[in-house]
Scaffold this motif. Structure first.
Motif, PDB file in Angstrom:
ATOM      1  N   ASP A 188      -4.581  -4.597   4.484  1.00  0.00           N
ATOM      2  CA  ASP A 188      -4.994  -5.406   3.572  1.00  0.00           C
ATOM      3  C   ASP A 188      -5.210  -6.719   4.225  1.00  0.00           C
ATOM      4  OD1 ASP A 188      -5.951  -6.595   1.405  1.00  0.00           O
ATOM      5  OD2 ASP A 188      -4.194  -5.769   0.074  1.00  0.00           O
ATOM      6  N   SER A 200     -13.028  -0.492   3.965  1.00  0.00           N
ATOM      7  CA  SER A 200     -13.724  -1.215   2.887  1.00  0.00           C
ATOM      8  C   SER A 200     -15.007  -0.151   2.522  1.00  0.00           C
ATOM      9  CB  SER A 200     -13.916  -2.487   3.053  1.00  0.00           C
ATOM     10  OG  SER A 200     -14.582  -3.273   2.211  1.00  0.00           O
ATOM     11  N   ILE A 236       0.858  -1.310   0.136  1.00  0.00           N
ATOM     12  CA  ILE A 236      -0.092  -0.022   0.037  1.00  0.00           C
ATOM     13  C   ILE A 236       0.868   1.201  -0.146  1.00  0.00           C
ATOM     14  CG2 ILE A 236      -2.073   1.180   0.853  1.00  0.00           C
ATOM     15  CD1 ILE A 236      -2.908  -1.290   2.367  1.00  0.00           C
ATOM     16  N   GLN A 281      -0.692 -11.357   1.849  1.00  0.00           N
ATOM     17  CA  GLN A 281       0.573 -10.368   1.035  1.00  0.00           C
ATOM     18  C   GLN A 281       1.651 -11.218   0.718  1.00  0.00           C
ATOM     19  OE1 GLN A 281       0.202  -6.729   1.098  1.00  0.00           O
ATOM     20  NE2 GLN A 281      -1.806  -7.636   0.972  1.00  0.00           N
ATOM     21  N   GLU A 307      -6.080   0.652  -3.806  1.00  0.00           N
ATOM     22  CA  GLU A 307      -5.901  -1.020  -3.774  1.00  0.00           C
ATOM     23  C   GLU A 307      -6.857  -1.313  -2.518  1.00  0.00           C
ATOM     24  OE1 GLU A 307      -4.639  -3.325  -5.965  1.00  0.00           O
ATOM     25  OE2 GLU A 307      -4.538  -1.415  -7.342  1.00  0.00           O
ATOM     26  N   PRO A 308      -7.265  -2.700  -2.662  1.00  0.00           N
ATOM     27  CA  PRO A 308      -7.654  -2.979  -1.310  1.00  0.00           C
ATOM     28  C   PRO A 308      -7.141  -2.848   0.054  1.00  0.00           C
ATOM     29  CG  PRO A 308      -8.257  -4.625  -3.077  1.00  0.00           C
ATOM     30  CD  PRO A 308      -7.093  -3.475  -3.502  1.00  0.00           C
ATOM     31  N   GLY A 309      -7.572  -2.257   1.090  1.00  0.00           N
ATOM     32  CA  GLY A 309      -7.021  -1.986   2.315  1.00  0.00           C
ATOM     33  C   GLY A 309      -6.526  -0.589   2.538  1.00  0.00           C
ATOM     34  N   SER A 310      -6.403   0.045   1.505  1.00  0.00           N
ATOM     35  CA  SER A 310      -5.805   1.481   1.318  1.00  0.00           C
ATOM     36  C   SER A 310      -6.676   2.276   2.140  1.00  0.00           C
ATOM     37  CB  SER A 310      -5.389   2.180  -0.100  1.00  0.00           C
ATOM     38  OG  SER A 310      -4.998   3.376   0.064  1.00  0.00           O
ATOM     39  N   ARG A 339     -10.582  -2.343   9.188  1.00  0.00           N
ATOM     40  CA  ARG A 339     -10.704  -2.946   7.846  1.00  0.00           C
ATOM     41  C   ARG A 339     -12.129  -2.860   6.813  1.00  0.00           C
ATOM     42  NH1 ARG A 339      -7.484  -8.600   8.891  1.00  0.00           N
ATOM     43  NH2 ARG A 339      -4.924  -7.908   8.293  1.00  0.00           N
TER      44      ARG A 339
END
Length: 463
Positions: free
Chosen positions: A276, A361, A239, A280, A379-382, A357
């Protein structure tokens, strides 16, 4: 006498459930100052618990400053504050929406805060928290860091971990300890907004390297490393701030191979990784522990006020930072560290992180819907989005237009280590605004409306 029958969360110890319920009802105004609580025996019978449980609950509430007991009269609600409220803290800014700080949304409840403080209050060694911590941090906090780092797939020893008052200070300490004044440090051109000033504080110069959708470009890194202009590489691989990109495993392997070939030390800033929830790629430290300094903390994943930075030194080089830490004294606050340690040890930190989270989201989904036809990286989690503006907008003009409407964002030029032109048509918009009245939908729609209302004539100079 007040008729009070609380609803209990029976997933926790009953005495704590009763004390937490009492705290919540005081917070909500159900129980007011001076209210007399039911006798302990009566409440025990109504709740179906033992008298000892209620006695312990009342004692816990008294410790928190919620109750006062009077012999022969009973227990009464008292003010929880023995001093005036904290000065200088706004109750709710209200008139300004701040979307400029990359922080997690506030999800910690007053009860969770109180429970952590109550645990600290019961610790017979609590006065030791008022002492200076050792340069490397209190032993219990280093053990906590080791436990927290396991969430990133890292298996480290306590002797390799140093505690600082936040990851930002940890980065500065690492740079000053490892480098010589005037050295250059390789870093992506579009990067963390405070990186330039951090380098300046450490008397260093950036050596800018280009990037693509997968992060730092290996070809440019190879060229810079081979030139021997720098011994160090700074990266935010997960991220990335501000582009939100997470570097793939393949790209990480390429970077590690080049670093080993040219004996480059990697400084890995991994503060956003845990936001995220997807699996990872391994950390750079896991891939090359002999040459990576890993930096992370709790401010971006639990709460901004938890200024706890964790600096992990390369294996076998645990003395690298010790002398510098001793002279700089970047020690963390013991009480904040104990709150974090309680949440991590009890599993509450996992619950807090899960709620963060989920809220990020939700806010991210709203943003992407509003800007679905625009060029945006998120991006997801950002906890933020990197938005490319349509011409003729520039980031500085757009930020100024929003500021006039009481919305704060960060123009892309703040993230450019080179000539401030690589990102001048971008802005970063964050999702962690703490205002209680803030709603993402209307705020994002207001930003979109201003972007769409751009009048090109407004940017045409007139003689």
């Amino acid at each position: 006498m007040t008729i009070w029958i609380p609803t209990l969360d029976r997933s926790k110890p009953l005495y704590l459930a009763i004390a937490d319920a009492l705290a919540e009802d005081v917070e909500c105004g159900i129980l007011t100052r001076g209210s007399r609580l039911p006798p302990q025996r009566d409440l025990a019978w109504k709740l179906g618990v033992t008298l000892g449980t209620v006695t312990r609950a009342y004692r816990e509430a008294e410790t928190r400053g919620l109750l006062s007991g009077e012999v022969g009269r009973g227990s009464f609600i008292r003010s929880g504050l023995q001093v005036p409220p904290l000065a200088g803290l706004p109750s709710d800014p209200g008139d300004t929406v701040d979307l400029s700080h990359a922080i997690p949304p506030p999800v910690i409840t007053p009860q969770e805060f109180d429970q952590a403080l109550a645990t600290i209050m019961r610790d017979p060694k609590k006065l030791g928290l008022l002492d200076y911590a050792p340069p490397e941090g209190f032993a219990q906090h280093r053990a906590m860091a080791v436990q927290w780092l396991k969430r990133s797939g890292m298996d480290v020893q306590e002797k390799d971990v140093y505690i600082t008052a936040g990851a930002q200070l940890g980065l500065l300490v690492a740079l000053q300890a490892l480098t010589e004044p005037g050295e250059r440090v390789m870093a992506e051109t579009v990067n963390y907004a405070l990186l330039g000033s951090t380098f300046k504080s450490a008397h260093l110069q950036p050596l800018c390297i280009g990037s693509d959708a997968d992060g730092l470009r290996p070809d440019e890194f190879e060229k810079a490393a081979a030139s021997k202009q720098s011994r160090f590489l700074y990266l935010v691989p997960s991220i990335q701030n501000p582009t939100t990109h997470t570097m793939s495993r393949r790209r990480r392997d390429e970077i590690v191979a080049i670093a080993r070939k040219h004996d480059v030390t990697i400084i890995e800033d991994d503060i956003f990784r845990l936001l995220d929830e997807r699996v990872q790629p391994p950390t750079f430290y896991s891939l090359a522990p002999e040459r990576v300094v890993h930096i992370t903390g709790l401010s971006k994943t639990l709460a901004p006020g938890l200024r706890m930075g964790f600096v992990v030194t390369p294996q076998g080089q645990d003395r690298l930072l010790r002398n510098h830490l001793r002279s700089m004294s970047p020690r963390s606050v013991g009480i904040a560290g104990e709150m974090a340690r309680y949440w991590i040890a009890s599993g509450k930190a996992d619950d807090i992180l899960a709620r963060i989270r989920l809220e990020l989201s939700r806010r991210r989904a709203v943003f992407l819907e509003v800007f679905k036809d625009q060029k945006v990286a998120c991006e997801p989690g950002s906890p933020f989005a990197w938005l490319k503006l349509p011409a003729p907008w520039t980031g500085n003009r757009f930020a100024a237009a929003l500021r006039a409407r009481r919305i704060e964002i960060t123009p892309g030029s703040c993230f450019d280590l080179a000539d401030r032109q690589n990102a001048e048509q971008h802005v970063r918009i964050c999702f962690g605004s703490p205002q209680s009245q803030w709603r993402p939908g209307p705020s994002f729609e207001a930003i979109r409306a201003i972007m769409d209302a751009c009048d090109e004539d407004n940017f045409t100079p007139v003689a």
